[in-house]
Design an enzyme around this catalytic site. Structure first.
Site, PDB file in Angstrom:
ATOM      1  CE  LYS A 173       4.874 -19.198   2.976  1.00 10.43           C
ATOM      2  NZ  LYS A 173       5.888 -18.412   2.288  1.00 10.43           N
ATOM      3  CB  VAL A 174      11.221 -25.203   5.204  1.00 11.44           C
ATOM      4  CG1 VAL A 174      12.055 -25.534   6.425  1.00 11.44           C
ATOM      5  CG2 VAL A 174      10.612 -26.461   4.624  1.00 11.44           C
TER       6      VAL A 174
END
Ligand code: PMP
Length: 315
Positions: A173-174
């Site tokens: 989850k960048v």
């Protein structure tokens, strides 16, 4: 609605918990080993996360349940955060258990029960495209009311695809990946839709800008497989609910054309739980929502997050 100095707007299709002032002068957040006032906390303008989107984050909900304030699937969220750090080469110095306990402290210090929690791991000053010089961990929380009474979504198919999984690992989850989500949502709103469905690089359905996707057809629930999607924690819970309710669920690739025959469909995410989809590219779902398996799954999910049932059975 005004709650303790926070401004909450009326419910609409957007993320209501996100569409507000996030803190007031009393709000406390966790930042690098300390609890500090949100209004006094800041960040370096030369940080890698700010410039390049090189950071990772989570979104967790806490609920006022029959058994007190409970974070839903907190360990799973912090395991994913830790994995996101690993995949991105960002050092993480807290254990999952420490992060969970710190989050409960943030909730307590802010007297929050129904809340949205935002842990963020961000990188310090470094204008080079190299591994981070310093890493910070922030955990913030703000009120999030119980009823995400979102109206059924009118969904379009985005012209933007989800990124190629060989460009960025989609399991992480960048921060920077959300540029893609913002582009898709903005496009949907411009076209008069509530939300959008993004395809993968092969033209198969992947997910929403911030949610996973399921559809119902002839008694079976279908969802895209891993690869070009964030493996959602709500998605996993939905699959467990299907298992308990003896609803067949299948991971498979499909195109938007397959959806024109769908009985029902929904987006699912921590933030908005399960959001009914009314239509896709103006093609309505075949079943009335209230008669759908999707609605049964939504009701069951609600019971689980509120600790209202010891099993998945609806009464
Ligand atoms: N896909 C994307 C792109 C998301 O941002 C989210 C929300 N974090 C999800 C799926 C759903 O994930 P979860 O159920 O873990 O909130």
């Amino acid at each position: 609605m005004n709650r303790g100095g926070f401004i909450l707007y009326g419910l609409s299709h957007t993320n209501d918990c996100l569409k507000m002032k996030y803190y007031n002068t009393d709000t406390v957040l966790f930042l690098d080993g300390e609890f500090v006032k949100a209004s006094e906390a800041g960040t370096d303008l030369f940080g890698q996360t700010l410039h390049y989107g090189y950071g990772v984050f989570e979104g967790i909900r806490s609920y006022e349940t029959v058994n007190g304030t409970k974070l839903f699937e907190a360990h799973a969220h912090y395991q994913r955060l830790t994995q996101s750090c690993e995949l991105m080469g960002i050092p993480m110095h807290y254990s999952v258990e420490e992060l969970v306990q710190l989050t409960y402290q943030v909730l307590e210090k802010n007297q929050l029960s129904n809340a949205y929690v935002r842990p963020l791991v961000f990188c310090g000053p470094n204008m080079a495209l190299t591994s981070p010089s310093a890493v910070s961990v922030m955990i913030a929380a703000w009120p999030c009311e119980r009823h995400p009474s979102l109206r059924p979504a009118r969904v379009c198919v985005a012209s933007f695809q989800r990124p190629n999984p060989k460009a960025v690992t989609m399991e992480a989850k960048v921060c920077g990946l959300y540029v893609n989500s913002i582009l898709a949502t903005t496009e949907a709103r411009k076209r008069g839709f509530d939300d959008s469905l993004l395809l993968d690089l092969h033209g198969n359905v992947a997910e929403g800008p911030g949610a996973n996707f399921f559809y119902e057809k002839d008694g079976v629930m279908y969802t895209p497989p891993g690869g070009s999607i964030l493996p959602g924690i709500t998605r996993k819970t939905v699959m467990e609910i299907c298992y308990e309710l003896e609803i067949a669920v299948e991971e498979k690739t499909f195109t938007p054309a397959d959806l024109f025959e769908a009985d029902s469909a929904f987006f699912c995410s921590t933030m908005n739980e399960i959001v009914a989809i009314e239509s896709i590219e103006r093609q309505p779902m075949k079943k009335p929502w209230n008669d759908s398996m999707s609605n049964l799954i939504r009701e069951t999910y609600r019971n689980i997050v509120l600790d209202r049932s010891y099993s998945y059975v609806i009464v």
